[in-house]
Scaffold this motif. Structure first.
Motif, PDB file in Angstrom:
ATOM      1  N   LEU A 204      46.836  91.861 -31.488  1.00 30.35           N
ATOM      2  CA  LEU A 204      47.154  91.182 -32.561  1.00 30.35           C
ATOM      3  C   LEU A 204      49.140  91.453 -33.029  1.00 30.35           C
ATOM      4  O   LEU A 204      49.058  92.464 -33.457  1.00 30.35           O
ATOM      5  N   ASN A 205      49.663  90.831 -33.871  1.00 30.58           N
ATOM      6  CA  ASN A 205      51.049  90.700 -34.113  1.00 30.58           C
ATOM      7  C   ASN A 205      51.082  89.432 -35.231  1.00 30.58           C
ATOM      8  O   ASN A 205      52.103  88.941 -34.961  1.00 30.58           O
ATOM      9  N   LYS A 206      51.495  90.369 -36.881  1.00 32.09           N
ATOM     10  CA  LYS A 206      51.503  89.699 -37.627  1.00 32.09           C
ATOM     11  C   LYS A 206      50.835  87.974 -37.496  1.00 32.09           C
ATOM     12  O   LYS A 206      51.572  87.579 -37.773  1.00 32.09           O
ATOM     13  N   GLY A 207      49.036  88.181 -37.218  1.00 33.86           N
ATOM     14  CA  GLY A 207      48.734  87.449 -37.538  1.00 33.86           C
ATOM     15  C   GLY A 207      48.987  86.343 -35.849  1.00 33.86           C
ATOM     16  O   GLY A 207      48.008  85.362 -35.998  1.00 33.86           O
ATOM     17  N   ASP A 208      49.375  87.003 -35.317  1.00 32.91           N
ATOM     18  CA  ASP A 208      49.325  85.770 -33.806  1.00 32.91           C
ATOM     19  C   ASP A 208      48.754  86.910 -33.095  1.00 32.91           C
ATOM     20  O   ASP A 208      49.343  88.286 -33.047  1.00 32.91           O
TER      21      ASP A 208
END
Length: 94
Positions: free
Chosen positions: A18-22
């Motif tokens: 998970l990376n900033k909501g993505d």
């Protein structure tokens, strides 16, 4: 981590982050036998090891940083392994 089997009948393991909501696919590995189950229960968070069971009756321990080959492999059953559970990585466990 996503475990499963594509229509061709092999085993597929995908590691996501998970990376900033993505959701970002970090790595993917395909093995000859389909995966049926997995557990982080026997590993500490720092180790990042995943135990898997497959349709061929084998139990494998994987290092998620290096998935070319399992760290450990054993014949768990003569057939399908439906579920795994483990206790480890906790102070005083074992």
């Amino acid at each position: 981590v996503v475990l499963g089997s594509p229509p061709r009948g092999s085993g597929l393991m995908q590691i996501y982050q998970l990376n900033k909501g993505d959701v970002e696919l970090l790595s993917e590995v395909e093995k000859p036998s389909p995966f049926k189950c997995g557990s982080f229960g026997a590993s500490s968070l720092a180790d990042r090891h995943l135990a898997t069971g497959n349709f061929a009756g084998k139990v494998n321990i994987w290092d998620l940083e290096r998935m070319e080959a399992p760290l450990f492999e054993a014949a768990g059953h003569t057939g399908l392994i439906n579920a795994l559970d483990g206790v480890g990585g906790l102070k005083g466990a074992g």
